[in-house]
Design an enzyme around this catalytic site. Structure first.
Site, PDB file in Angstrom:
ATOM      1  N   GLU A   1     -14.683 -85.331  74.083  1.00  0.00           N
ATOM      2  CA  GLU A   1     -14.127 -85.208  72.832  1.00  0.00           C
ATOM      3  C   GLU A   1     -12.877 -84.127  72.429  1.00  0.00           C
ATOM      4  OE1 GLU A   1     -17.724 -87.656  72.778  1.00  0.00           O
ATOM      5  OE2 GLU A   1     -17.135 -85.538  73.286  1.00  0.00           O
TER       6      GLU A   1
ATOM      7  N   HIS B   1     -26.271 -88.618  65.296  1.00  0.00           N
ATOM      8  CA  HIS B   1     -25.479 -89.604  65.148  1.00  0.00           C
ATOM      9  C   HIS B   1     -25.457 -90.241  63.841  1.00  0.00           C
ATOM     10  CE1 HIS B   1     -25.837 -89.592  69.677  1.00  0.00           C
ATOM     11  NE2 HIS B   1     -24.821 -90.589  69.873  1.00  0.00           N
TER      12      HIS B   1
END
Length: 771
Positions: A507, A576
C-alpha cells in the site's frame, strides 16, 4: 583493487576494501571494479579536459555552500558576519564525488530525487543541467544578465543556481521553493530535480513512480534515486525495489513494451544512519548492494563503487543509464562514501567514531583526489586549481550576500500554495487519443436511468480513461480479477495492461509511486482495497501527496486519486471496517471526498480525476449495491459544494457517506411519527468544506445534528459542530447534537457490530432530544 599496505592508515575505510574480502561477502555482485584514472578517461575521449575542470568546480560549489552552513553556525562566515541561520544543518561534506559523479553522467532531462542531506545533490543536478543549456535557455534563467558570451551567461546561471539554493536554505521568497520547503525539501523541478525528502526513504517510491511514468510515456528518460544507507532498512524502500523489479514490466504481460523501469537506485552509503553504524551493527550484510539479490534474478545489475572517486561514480552511473535506456532497468549502485560531520552540526561525533577513522576517510577526499589527477594529467597546474577554488569561494559569497538580503515571505501568504486551483479542463493533444482495445463495460440502467453506486464509479473511470490517456489505474487485484468488489471488471480488456495493472500488496508503494507518477505528468488513480490499509501508506499520503505542492512553492502539482473503501457493517472486525476519513482531514494539502449516492459517486470521481490536487476518494462498500439515477455521459459534480438532500424547517442533519442514507431515513420517520420537517445536508466532501450551505440551513432551522459512521473521538463531526457553534451560535435553539460510531473497535459479532455503528434510530433520538 589495491589491498591494504603498510603505508596506508591502520584504520581502513570501506571505500577501498580488500577485494578478496569483498568477493567473499558479495559473491557475484561487482565491486570496486573501476581501475581508470583521469588521464585514461581523457585519452579515451569519455571526458574532456574542460569537463574534468567542471567536475572540480561542481564539487567545490557543494563544499563551499556546505562549509558556509558550518561557519554560519559558528559565526565565522566572513561574507555574512553575524547572520542568524536557523535552518537544518545536515551537511554532506565528503560525499561530493558521489553527487557530482552521478549527476554529470545523466542527461539534462533525466530526473533525480534526494534526501534530507540533499544540498549537494541539488547543486550537482542543477550545475550538470545548466552546463548543457543553450544561450536561449541560459538567458531565460538569468534574464537580467548583461553577459554577451556563452561563458558569461553560463557563469551567471551557475551563480543564480547557487543563489536560489541558498535563498531556499535561508527561507526566502526567491528560493526555489519560495522558502516553503527549506533545505530538506529543496528541488529545482526545472532541471529535473524532483525534490529532496526529509522522510528517510520517503523519496524512493516517488522516484520509482517517476520512472514508471517515463516507461508509460515511452520516454528514454532515466531517474536516479539518491538515498542513504539508513533508508535501505525502511519498509517502503524495500517495497520500491520489489516494485521496480516486477516481471510484468518485461515479460509476456508487457506485450510489445517489454521495458524495465528506468531507475538507478544510488545508495549513498556513508556508513552511518544518524549515529548508528550501518556496518556490523544495524544491518546483517556488509555491503547494501546485496539488497538487490532479494528482488531480481539479475541482482539489478548491482555493484559497489568507490564513492570518494568522482570518476568511478561517473563511470558506474553512465553505464547504468545506458542499461536503463535500453530497457534493462532497474539498476542498483552502492557508493561507499563518508560524511565528515555528524548527522547534523549538533552531533559532535566523538561518542561513536574515532579520529583515526575520520582521518582515514579524509585521506580519500574526492576533491583532493581529483586535484591530484588534474595535475598528473596535465590539465591544470596548482595556480589554475587555486583559481578554480577561489572562483567557487567568491561565487558562493556573492550568492550568500544576495540571499541574505532577499525577500522574506509575507505572513499573509502563510497558506498560499496549500492547494492549487487548476484542473485538467483541457486534455493535451498528445493525450486525447486514448487507445481502447475492446468496448468498455457498460452499466445496466433501469428504465428510469438508475445504476448501482459500484457501476457509477466504474462508469466515471471508463469515461475519464477514454478522455485522457494520462489517466492510469492500478491496485491490488484490480486487473484480470476486476478487484475485490468487481468494480474494475472489464477495464483491463478495454484499456490494456499498460494502463490497468495489478500491484504487489504494498500500500505504501502504491501511493508513493502514484505521487511520483503524478509529479512526472501522469494522472494516476490507485485503489486501496480497504480504507484501513491507508494507515500502511499514511506517510506517502500525508507527508508526500499532501505536501509537495506547498513544499515546492507550487513548482509542481500532484494530480492523483486514491480510492479507499470502508467495509463497516460486514462483520469484518477491527482491521477491515474503519471509517478513517477524519484522520486525513487533519492533513492539509489533501482533498477528502465521500459520496453518498451513485450520481455523486460518478460526478465527484470525474472531478477528482480532473483536479490537480491530490484526492482521497472514500467509498462505502455498504453502498456499492445501492441504486440511483445517474445521467449518461458527461456529468461533473463540483468538489467542495454540499447538497441539500432533503429540505426542511424544524431541524438540520448534516452527514456524509452512508450516514446520509440513515439521515434521510430518520427524516422520513420524524415526518411520519412526529410531524417534524427535517433538512438533510449531504456534505459530499469534507475538504474543501462547504460551511455556507450548512450554516444557511442551521440559521433556518435553529437545530442541528451532525452524523457520520466514524467513531466520535477525534471525528470530523466535532469540527463541524465547533464551526456551527462559533459561526451560528445566535441562531441555535438547542445544543448541536452528535451521532457516530461507539468510541471503540469495530467487532465481528453481528449484534455487537449493530450496536457499534450508528443507525437511523440514533438520529431520530438525537433530533427528538433537541425539540
Amino acid at each position: 583493487m589495491a589491498k591494504t599496505t603498510a603505508e596506508e592508515p591502520a584504520y581502513r575505510s570501506d571505500a577501498r576494501p580488500d577485494l578478496a574480502a569483498f568477493e567473499t561477502s558479495c559473491g557475484s555482485i561487482t565491486g570496486f571494479a573501476y581501475a581508470g584514472d583521469l588521464a585514461g578517461e581523457i585519452a579515451a575521449g569519455s571526458i574532456s579536459a574542460a569537463e574534468a575542470l567542471e567536475l572540480l568546480d561542481d564539487m567545490l560549489a557543494i563544499r563551499e555552500l556546505e562549509e558556509m552552513i558550518v561557519r554560519l553556525r559558528s559565526g565565522g562566515y566572513d561574507a555574512l558576519p553575524g547572520y542568524d541561520y536557523r535552518g537544518p544543518t545536515h551537511v554532506s561534506i565528503g560525499q561530493e564525488g558521489t553527487a557530482v559523479g552521478a549527476c554529470t553522467a545523466l542527461r539534462a532531462d533525466d530526473n533525480i530525487t534526494s534526501s534530507h542531506r540533499g544540498h549537494g545533490d541539488a547543486i550537482a543536478k542543477g550545475f550538470a543541467a545548466i552546463r548543457r543549456m543553450s544561450d536561449k535557455q541560459l538567458r531565460a534563467r538569468v534574464p537580467g544578465s548583461a553577459g554577451a558570451s556563452h561563458e558569461d551567461l553560463l557563469g551567471a546561471a551557475l551563480e543564480e543556481h547557487v543563489y536560489r539554493t541558498i535563498a531556499e536554505l535561508f527561507g526566502k521568497e526567491e528560493g526555489y521553493c519560495r522558502g516553503r520547503g527549506g533545505g530538506m525539501h529543496i528541488g529545482d523541478f526545472s532541471t529535473g530535480h524532483l525534490g529532496a525528502n526529509a522522510i528517510v526513504g520517503g523519496s524512493v517510491p516517488i522516484a520509482t513512480g517517476a520512472a514508471m511514468a517515463a516507461r508509460y510515456e515511452q520516454s528514454d528518460r532515466v531517474v536516479c534515486c539518491f538515498a542513504g544507507d539508513g533508508a535501505y532498512a525502511n519498509g517502503v524502500v524495500l517495497e520500491a525495489l520489489n516494485w521496480a523489479a516486477q516481471d510484468q514490466w518485461t515479460n509476456h504481460l508487457a506485450g510489445a513494451r517489454a521495458y524495465g523501469l528506468p531507475i538507478i537506485y544510488l545508495i549513498q552509503n556513508n556508513h552511518y544512519g544518524m549515529t548508528h553504524r550501518t556496518d556490523e551493527e544495524v544491518m546483517g550484510i556488509r555491503h547494501l548492494a546485496r539488497r538487490a539479490a532479494g528482488f531480481a534474478e539479475n541482482n539489478m545489475h548491482a555493484e559497489v563503487v568507490n564513492g570518494m572517486d568522482v570518476l568511478a561514480v561517473h563511470d558506474a552511473v553512465r553505464r547504468a543509464a545506458t542499461i536503463c535506456r535500453s530497457g534493462g532497468g532497474p539498476v542498483l549502485i552502492e557508493a561507499s562514501t563518508y560524511r565528515y560531520y555528524g548527522h547534523s552540526l549538533s552531533d559532535p561525533r566523538n561518542e561513536y567514531r574515532t579520529r583515526e577513522e575520520e582521518a582515514a576517510w579524509r585521506a580519500l577526499d574526492p576533491i583532493e583526489g581529483l586535484k591530484r589527477q588534474l595535475v598528473a594529467a596535465g590539465v591544470a597546474d596548482e595556480a589554475a586549481l587555486a583559481a578554480v577554488e577561489a572562483g567557487a569561494r567568491e561565487r558562493n559569497a556573492r550568492a550568500a550576500v544576495r540571499a541574505a538580503a532577499a525577500t522574506d515571505p509575507d505572513p499573509a501568504d502563510l497558506l498560499r500554495y496549500l492547494y492549487t486551483e487548476t484542473a485538467a479542463d483541457e486534455v493535451p493533444e498528445a493525450a486525447r487519443e486514448a487507445p481502447v482495445h475492446a468496448p468498455p463495460p457498460v452499466a445496466k440502467r433501469d428504465a428510469d436511468g438508475a445504476i448501482t453506486y459500484r457501476d457509477a464509479i466504474r462508469e466515471a473511470l471508463v469515461e475519464e480513461m477514454g478522455r485522457d490517456a494520462r489517466v492510469i489505474h492500478y491496485g491490488e487485484d484490480i486487473a484480470d480479477y476486476g478487484g475485490a468488489f468487481k468494480l474494475t471488471k472489464g477495464l483491463l480488456e478495454s484499456f490494456g495492461r499498460e494502463r490497468v495493472f495489478n500491484t504487489p500488496i504494498s500500500e505504501a508503494c502504491i501511493c508513493g509511486t502514484a505521487v511520483g507518477a503524478a509529479i512526472a505528468g501522469i494522472r494516476p488513480v490507485v485503489e486501496l482495497m480497504y480504507m484501513d490499509f491507508a494507515l500502511m501508506a499514511s506517510d506517502q499520503i500525508a507527508n508526500q501527496a499532501g505536501k509537495w505542492h506547498y513544499m515546492s512553492g507550487a513548482q509542481v502539482e500532484v494530480p492523483l486519486v486514491i480510492r479507499a473503501s470502508v467495509g463497516a457493517g460486514k462483520g469484518y472486525g477491527g482491521q477491515h471496517s474503519q471509517s478513517l476519513e477524519s484522520v486525513f482531514t487533519h492533513i492539509p494539502g489533501l482533498w477528502i471526498v465521500y459520496p453518498a449516492t451513485p450520481a455523486d459517486a460518478k460526478g465527484l470521481l470525474k472531478s477528482a480525476i480532473r483536479t490537480n490536487n491530490p484526492v482521497l476518494f472514500v467509498e462505502s462498500q455498504g453502498l456499492y449495491g445501492t441504486r440511483g439515477v445517474v445521467p449518461e455521459g458527461e456529468r461533473l459534480v463540483p468538489i467542495g459544494r454540499a447538497a441539500v438532500a432533503r429540505e426542511g424547517t424544524d431541524a438540520t442533519i448534516v452527514a456524509w457517506g452512508p450516514a446520509v442514507v440513515d439521515a434521510l431515513a430518520a427524516a422520513e420517520r420524524l415526518a411520519v411519527e412526529q410531524g417534524l420537517s427535517v433538512e438533510v445536508i449531504d456534505l459530499r466532501s469534507l475538504v474543501p468544506l462547504d460551511m455556507e450551505t450548512v450554516l444557511a440551513s442551521v440559521r433556518k432551522t435553529g437545530r442541528c445534528v451532525v452524523a457520520s459512521q466514524a467513531i466520535l473521538v477525534g471525528s470530523f463531526v466535532n469540527e463541524i459542530v465547533a464551526r456551527i457553534q462559533a459561526e451560528a451560535f445566535d441562531y441555535l435553539d438547542a445544543p448541536v447534537g452528535r451521532v457516530g460510531a461507539a468510541n471503540g473497535i469495530s467487532p465481528q459479532a453481528e449484534g455487537l457490530e449493530k450496536a457499534f455503528l450508528p443507525n437511523a434510530g440514533d438520529l431520530v433520538a438525537a433530533v427528538s432530544s433537541l425539540i
